[in-house]
Design an enzyme around this catalytic site. Structure first.
Site, PDB file in Angstrom:
ATOM      1  N   SER A   1      98.073 -72.762  38.931  1.00  0.00           N
ATOM      2  CA  SER A   1      97.454 -72.094  37.729  1.00  0.00           C
ATOM      3  C   SER A   1      96.435 -70.925  37.896  1.00  0.00           C
ATOM      4  CB  SER A   1      96.882 -73.397  37.031  1.00  0.00           C
ATOM      5  OG  SER A   1      95.703 -74.031  37.710  1.00  0.00           O
TER       6      SER A   1
ATOM      7  N   HIS B   1     102.744 -75.201  33.985  1.00  0.00           N
ATOM      8  CA  HIS B   1     102.950 -73.665  33.822  1.00  0.00           C
ATOM      9  C   HIS B   1     104.124 -73.190  33.853  1.00  0.00           C
ATOM     10  CE1 HIS B   1      98.527 -72.645  33.341  1.00  0.00           C
ATOM     11  NE2 HIS B   1      98.367 -73.642  34.174  1.00  0.00           N
TER      12      HIS B   1
ATOM     13  N   LYS C   1     101.248 -75.179  26.625  1.00  0.00           N
ATOM     14  CA  LYS C   1     101.256 -73.894  27.441  1.00  0.00           C
ATOM     15  C   LYS C   1     102.664 -72.994  26.814  1.00  0.00           C
ATOM     16  CE  LYS C   1      97.886 -74.972  30.724  1.00  0.00           C
ATOM     17  NZ  LYS C   1      97.702 -76.115  31.828  1.00  0.00           N
TER      18      LYS C   1
END
Ligand SMILES: *Cc1c(COP(=O)(O)O)cnc(C)c1O
Length: 391
Positions: A180, A208, A239
């Site tokens: 991240s 992610h 996300k």
């Protein structure tokens, strides 16, 4: 009587003195490519809305869902909180991931805590990458298992550690797939091979990468064709999928066990069904608009090249997350201020999010950014970081 909380003032002063005190900012626009934050209009490089879905794409279906299903879920999924749309999303997630089953949590953080503490406990051992996300670190601590940290992406080191794992009841290797802060990728093929050789469970957190990497957007496991070697996969709706919520996917036996043991699932209220509806719409978007992730990664590659050409240290980033390693805390926060004055929001990452002396600017790219915005970013970084380096 002395205030029993007076120690907090001292602690906050220490944070202030070290330049480490966080101040809560306030966004007064939608979460989009440009945002208004603390009264200023800025180009936004600080959101994980990689596909540009957060601000508007999911609004209509979500609005309709609230009308149909009401807002609150009112209870834990196991009591009466799990509605038809939660079940539908879990089925859709399993289909998307190509696994037998999936289980929905109210956040990715809760999914990690739930999954790890369900599969590892006293008498077990967890091997965890040094740069794993905080939610994995916390999960490992909570699990009561022995935790062995291996240096970031260092499979040779891990290989040396693994033979000692034989005496433990169960063995788990856990890693982010796309890290991240650094934007680099875990060596999943090597990890899968080690997991097989040393009879470990392999858990991969695709937070992610879900919606961004891989032919169909399933993540780095798909991108590197190692899905069959990954036993436990975690993803988020928060996300690239533009919403809120997390999930675990894997075999039916795994999901049945986690639903029975994960305390963050059992003792926490189900998210509103409208969120499940948003998740379904986001998955449909990932399926029908692959150009979003394809263009995002293409632009990220170009941007990395340009920044590299400027002499900036972007580490080993291979993704839409691009760090600029500045090291020094003051230098980093000065760059953040300068960029803000020039109309760009680029967050500075500092301790305790990263170790002392490893502060960085974290650029988060979105499909919603225009080429002009990226051009401006390159120009202003050249000025701002150049200036900071000059002082
Ligand atoms: C953001 C993040 C999470 C937490 O997900 P939320 O849905 O925001 O709670 C978990 N793991 C990783 C690697 C993350 O980056």
């Amino acid at each position: 009587m002395p205030n029993p909380l007076s120690w907090i003032d001292d602690e906050l002063q220490t944070l202030d003195a070290g330049g480490l005190r966080r101040h809560l900012s306030q966004r007064s626009s939608t979460q989009a490519a440009t945002i208004e934050i603390d009264g200023r209009q800025l180009i936004n490089f600080g959101a994980n809305d990689y596909l540009g879905l957060a601000a508007d794409v999911l609004n209509d279906v979500t609005r309709q869902a609230i009308n149909e299903f009401g807002w609150g879920s009112g209870a834990s999924p196991l009591v009466s909180g799990r509605g038809r749309k939660h079940a539908e999303l879990e089925e859709a997630l399993a289909e998307f991931e190509g696994t037998e089953a999936a289980l929905l949590f109210s956040s990715g953080y809760a999914a990690n805590v739930g999954a790890i503490t369900a599969v590892a406990g006293k008498g077990d051992v967890i091997f965890s990458d040094a740069k794993n996300h905080a939610s994995i670190i916390d999960s490992c601590r909570l699990s009561s298992a022995r935790v062995q940290i291996y240096p970031h992406r260092d499979v040779d080191y891990l290989r040396m550690m693994l033979p000692q794992a034989g005496g433990f009841r169960r063995r788990l290797i856990v890693t982010d797939s796309l890290f991240s802060m650094d934007g680099d990728l875990a060596p999943l093929a090597d990890l899968a091979a080690l997991a097989e050789e040393f009879r470990c469970m392999l858990m991969v957190d695709e937070a992610h990468a879900t919606g961004v990497f891989g032919e169909t957007g399933r993540g780095v496991s798909e991108y590197w064709n190692v899905e069959s070697g990954v036993h436990i996969r975690v993803g988020t709706l928060s996300k690239a999928l533009g919403s809120i919520g997390g999930f675990v996917s894997g075999s039916q036996q795994l999901v049945d066990w986690i639903a029975n043991r994960a305390r963050t699932y059992i003792f926490s209220t189900a998210a509103p069904q409208a969120i499940a509806v948003a998740g379904l719409a986001a998955l449909e978007n990932v399926r029908s608009e692959p150009h979003r992730r394809i263009e995002l990664l293409a632009r990220a590659g170009e941007l990395r090249q340009e920044l590299h050409a400027l002499g900036l240290d972007i580490g080993g980033s291979e993704s839409q997350i691009i760090p600029i390693f500045l090291g020094d805390l003051t230098r980093t926060m000065l760059a953040v201020t300068t960029l803000g004055e020039r109309g760009l929001f680029v967050p500075g990452i500092r301790p305790p999010s990263v170790p002392e002396g490893e502060s960085l600017l974290r650029i988060s790219l979105s499909y919603a950014h225009t080429p002009e915005m990226l051009g401006q970013l390159v120009d202003e970084l050249e000025r701002a970081v150049g200036n900071v380096q000059g002082t």
